[in-house]
Motif scaffolding. Structure first.
Motif, PDB file in Angstrom:
ATOM      1  N   PRO A  54       0.816  -1.217   0.000  1.00 57.72           N
ATOM      2  CA  PRO A  54       0.000   0.000   0.000  1.00 57.72           C
ATOM      3  C   PRO A  54       0.846   1.262   0.000  1.00 57.72           C
ATOM      4  O   PRO A  54       1.998   1.250   0.456  1.00 57.72           O
ATOM      5  CB  PRO A  54      -0.806  -0.115   1.301  1.00 57.72           C
ATOM      6  CG  PRO A  54      -0.005  -1.008   2.174  1.00 57.72           C
ATOM      7  CD  PRO A  54       0.670  -1.980   1.262  1.00 57.72           C
ATOM      8  N   PRO A  55       0.301   2.359  -0.504  1.00 55.19           N
ATOM      9  CA  PRO A  55       1.019   3.635  -0.470  1.00 55.19           C
ATOM     10  C   PRO A  55       1.400   3.990   0.969  1.00 55.19           C
ATOM     11  O   PRO A  55       0.663   3.710   1.908  1.00 55.19           O
ATOM     12  CB  PRO A  55      -0.003   4.639  -1.030  1.00 55.19           C
ATOM     13  CG  PRO A  55      -0.969   3.807  -1.811  1.00 55.19           C
ATOM     14  CD  PRO A  55      -1.036   2.487  -1.120  1.00 55.19           C
ATOM     15  N   GLY A  56       2.552   4.587   1.113  1.00 52.31           N
ATOM     16  CA  GLY A  56       3.024   4.954   2.444  1.00 52.31           C
ATOM     17  C   GLY A  56       4.016   3.982   3.038  1.00 52.31           C
ATOM     18  O   GLY A  56       4.707   4.307   4.003  1.00 52.31           O
ATOM     19  N   VAL A  57       4.104   2.786   2.476  1.00 52.07           N
ATOM     20  CA  VAL A  57       5.102   1.806   2.898  1.00 52.07           C
ATOM     21  C   VAL A  57       6.170   1.735   1.816  1.00 52.07           C
ATOM     22  O   VAL A  57       5.879   1.434   0.664  1.00 52.07           O
ATOM     23  CB  VAL A  57       4.479   0.411   3.129  1.00 52.07           C
ATOM     24  CG1 VAL A  57       5.561  -0.612   3.494  1.00 52.07           C
ATOM     25  CG2 VAL A  57       3.412   0.470   4.208  1.00 52.07           C
ATOM     26  N   ALA A  58       7.402   2.032   2.187  1.00 54.08           N
ATOM     27  CA  ALA A  58       8.498   2.036   1.221  1.00 54.08           C
ATOM     28  C   ALA A  58       8.937   0.611   0.907  1.00 54.08           C
ATOM     29  O   ALA A  58       8.943  -0.257   1.782  1.00 54.08           O
ATOM     30  CB  ALA A  58       9.678   2.836   1.763  1.00 54.08           C
ATOM     31  N   THR A  59       9.305   0.385  -0.346  1.00 52.57           N
ATOM     32  CA  THR A  59       9.848  -0.908  -0.758  1.00 52.57           C
ATOM     33  C   THR A  59      11.274  -0.698  -1.224  1.00 52.57           C
ATOM     34  O   THR A  59      11.532   0.068  -2.148  1.00 52.57           O
ATOM     35  CB  THR A  59       9.008  -1.532  -1.883  1.00 52.57           C
ATOM     36  OG1 THR A  59       8.846  -0.589  -2.953  1.00 52.57           O
ATOM     37  CG2 THR A  59       7.630  -1.939  -1.365  1.00 52.57           C
ATOM     38  N   PHE A  60      12.215  -1.366  -0.562  1.00 54.14           N
ATOM     39  CA  PHE A  60      13.641  -1.232  -0.847  1.00 54.14           C
ATOM     40  C   PHE A  60      14.106  -2.420  -1.685  1.00 54.14           C
ATOM     41  O   PHE A  60      13.967  -3.573  -1.255  1.00 54.14           O
ATOM     42  CB  PHE A  60      14.457  -1.231   0.449  1.00 54.14           C
ATOM     43  CG  PHE A  60      14.422   0.037   1.252  1.00 54.14           C
ATOM     44  CD1 PHE A  60      15.611   0.638   1.640  1.00 54.14           C
ATOM     45  CD2 PHE A  60      13.226   0.608   1.664  1.00 54.14           C
ATOM     46  CE1 PHE A  60      15.602   1.798   2.414  1.00 54.14           C
ATOM     47  CE2 PHE A  60      13.206   1.758   2.439  1.00 54.14           C
ATOM     48  CZ  PHE A  60      14.394   2.362   2.808  1.00 54.14           C
ATOM     49  N   LEU A  61      14.670  -2.154  -2.855  1.00 47.67           N
ATOM     50  CA  LEU A  61      15.333  -3.183  -3.640  1.00 47.67           C
ATOM     51  C   LEU A  61      16.784  -3.264  -3.194  1.00 47.67           C
ATOM     52  O   LEU A  61      17.554  -2.314  -3.370  1.00 47.67           O
ATOM     53  CB  LEU A  61      15.270  -2.840  -5.134  1.00 47.67           C
ATOM     54  CG  LEU A  61      16.207  -3.637  -6.054  1.00 47.67           C
ATOM     55  CD1 LEU A  61      15.850  -5.120  -6.059  1.00 47.67           C
ATOM     56  CD2 LEU A  61      16.189  -3.067  -7.468  1.00 47.67           C
ATOM     57  N   LEU A  62      17.182  -4.386  -2.595  1.00 47.15           N
ATOM     58  CA  LEU A  62      18.572  -4.575  -2.195  1.00 47.15           C
ATOM     59  C   LEU A  62      19.341  -5.115  -3.389  1.00 47.15           C
ATOM     60  O   LEU A  62      19.091  -6.241  -3.843  1.00 47.15           O
ATOM     61  CB  LEU A  62      18.682  -5.535  -1.010  1.00 47.15           C
ATOM     62  CG  LEU A  62      18.461  -4.920   0.380  1.00 47.15           C
ATOM     63  CD1 LEU A  62      17.025  -4.449   0.550  1.00 47.15           C
ATOM     64  CD2 LEU A  62      18.837  -5.897   1.463  1.00 47.15           C
ATOM     65  N   THR A  63      20.249  -4.297  -3.913  1.00 43.51           N
ATOM     66  CA  THR A  63      20.983  -4.666  -5.113  1.00 43.51           C
ATOM     67  C   THR A  63      22.464  -4.790  -4.831  1.00 43.51           C
ATOM     68  O   THR A  63      23.048  -3.951  -4.135  1.00 43.51           O
ATOM     69  CB  THR A  63      20.740  -3.657  -6.250  1.00 43.51           C
ATOM     70  OG1 THR A  63      21.493  -4.047  -7.402  1.00 43.51           O
ATOM     71  CG2 THR A  63      21.131  -2.230  -5.856  1.00 43.51           C
ATOM     72  N   SER A  64      23.075  -5.838  -5.373  1.00 46.26           N
ATOM     73  CA  SER A  64      24.526  -6.027  -5.251  1.00 46.26           C
ATOM     74  C   SER A  64      25.270  -5.495  -6.464  1.00 46.26           C
ATOM     75  O   SER A  64      26.495  -5.581  -6.519  1.00 46.26           O
ATOM     76  CB  SER A  64      24.851  -7.509  -5.041  1.00 46.26           C
ATOM     77  OG  SER A  64      24.409  -8.277  -6.151  1.00 46.26           O
ATOM     78  N   HIS A  65      24.541  -4.954  -7.427  1.00 47.00           N
ATOM     79  CA  HIS A  65      25.192  -4.392  -8.624  1.00 47.00           C
ATOM     80  C   HIS A  65      26.072  -3.200  -8.234  1.00 47.00           C
ATOM     81  O   HIS A  65      25.734  -2.422  -7.338  1.00 47.00           O
ATOM     82  CB  HIS A  65      24.157  -3.932  -9.645  1.00 47.00           C
ATOM     83  CG  HIS A  65      23.445  -5.059 -10.334  1.00 47.00           C
ATOM     84  ND1 HIS A  65      24.108  -6.072 -10.989  1.00 47.00           N
ATOM     85  CD2 HIS A  65      22.123  -5.317 -10.477  1.00 47.00           C
ATOM     86  CE1 HIS A  65      23.227  -6.915 -11.506  1.00 47.00           C
ATOM     87  NE2 HIS A  65      22.016  -6.487 -11.204  1.00 47.00           N
ATOM     88  N   GLN A  66      27.181  -3.062  -8.923  1.00 44.06           N
ATOM     89  CA  GLN A  66      28.097  -1.943  -8.695  1.00 44.06           C
ATOM     90  C   GLN A  66      28.180  -1.020  -9.902  1.00 44.06           C
ATOM     91  O   GLN A  66      29.023  -0.120  -9.944  1.00 44.06           O
ATOM     92  CB  GLN A  66      29.488  -2.473  -8.337  1.00 44.06           C
ATOM     93  CG  GLN A  66      29.505  -3.257  -7.031  1.00 44.06           C
ATOM     94  CD  GLN A  66      30.887  -3.764  -6.680  1.00 44.06           C
ATOM     95  OE1 GLN A  66      31.280  -4.853  -7.069  1.00 44.06           O
ATOM     96  NE2 GLN A  66      31.639  -2.964  -5.940  1.00 44.06           N
ATOM     97  N   ASP A  67      27.300  -1.242 -10.854  1.00 44.81           N
ATOM     98  CA  ASP A  67      27.242  -0.455 -12.080  1.00 44.81           C
ATOM     99  C   ASP A  67      25.920   0.308 -12.114  1.00 44.81           C
ATOM    100  O   ASP A  67      24.849  -0.286 -11.944  1.00 44.81           O
ATOM    101  CB  ASP A  67      27.356  -1.379 -13.296  1.00 44.81           C
ATOM    102  CG  ASP A  67      27.129  -0.652 -14.603  1.00 44.81           C
ATOM    103  OD1 ASP A  67      28.011   0.116 -15.023  1.00 44.81           O
ATOM    104  OD2 ASP A  67      26.039  -0.835 -15.190  1.00 44.81           O
ATOM    105  N   ALA A  68      26.001   1.610 -12.316  1.00 43.48           N
ATOM    106  CA  ALA A  68      24.794   2.439 -12.252  1.00 43.48           C
ATOM    107  C   ALA A  68      23.741   1.986 -13.260  1.00 43.48           C
ATOM    108  O   ALA A  68      22.551   1.907 -12.927  1.00 43.48           O
ATOM    109  CB  ALA A  68      25.160   3.906 -12.479  1.00 43.48           C
TER     110      ALA A  68
END
Length: 218
Positions: A54-68
């Motif tokens: 739902p809106p208001g809850v942040a979703t974090f993508l944990l990425t191991s990539h080191q390239d933008a």
């Protein structure tokens, strides 16, 4: 909303996402492919969860990539509201990330292995939206980029938090029984935990309840 903000990481399903949200989480961590540690799920699973939160809850993508460019492409596939960069950015710039992902939060993980973490965090001012202090070791042959279940030296984290003009999330070995000490020592903007609210790898409602009960109210 409770203070500090609470991010529950290693979310593996929509059911776990709702369990964390109902307990009081303001953010969820969704782990993409990583060299080691718990909680990794497929990009398809990340997208399915992120698009149902739902809106208001942040979703974090944990990425191991080191390239933008790889980070940008992964975020577009996964459709999270934040990217959490687990390792140092080696190719491309934070400015490129910002330009390509308008409205998407950028959080850089700093692994607190010594005093050098303070200057590393200070160097990120003006480039990212927050730093997350964890207990990994990206210098190992098989990198540890989170989910170790270990605490680090919170005195270093406290000095870092005083120096840096960015919101600071504290991660690494947090549990209901050490939360008060961690908060008193570091005074972070938010806390982030994975193993501390799990049993046999699964999100544990009782541990979640204990953790949120241990938070200060104000």
């Amino acid at each position: 909303m409770s203070f500090p903000r609470v991010k529950i990481c290693c979310i593996a399903s929509e059911e776990e996402a709702w369990m964390a949200i109902r307990a009081g989480a303001s953010a969820l961590g969704l782990v993409g492919p990583v060299p080691s540690g718990p909680g990794a799920i497929t990009e398809e699973q990340i997208t399915a969860i992120a698009t149902r939160v739902p809106p208001g809850v942040a979703t974090f993508l944990l990425t191991s990539h080191q390239d933008a460019s790889a980070i940008i492409e992964q975020q577009r596939r996964c459709r999270t509201s934040v990217v959490q960069i687990l390792d140092r950015l080696l190719s491309g710039t934070y400015e490129e990330l910002r330009a390509a992902m308008p409205g998407i939060g950028i959080v850089q993980v700093v692994h607190v292995m010594g005093e050098e973490a303070i200057e590393e965090a200070v160097s990120l001012e003006g480039k990212v939206d927050a730093v997350l202090l964890d207990s990994g070791n990206p210098n190992l042959p098989v990198k540890e980029l989170g989910g170790t279940g270990r605490t680090h030296d919170w005195q270093i984290s406290a000095r870092l938090r005083e120096r840096v003009r960015l919101p600071v999330y504290l991660a690494g070995g947090l549990r209901s029984d050490n939360l008060a000490t961690a908060l008193r020592t570091v005074r972070p903007f938010g806390v982030d935990l994975c193993n501390g609210v799990r049993t046999d790898g699964n999100l544990d409602p009782a541990k979640l309840e204990d953790f949120f009960a241990a938070l200060p109210t104000r």
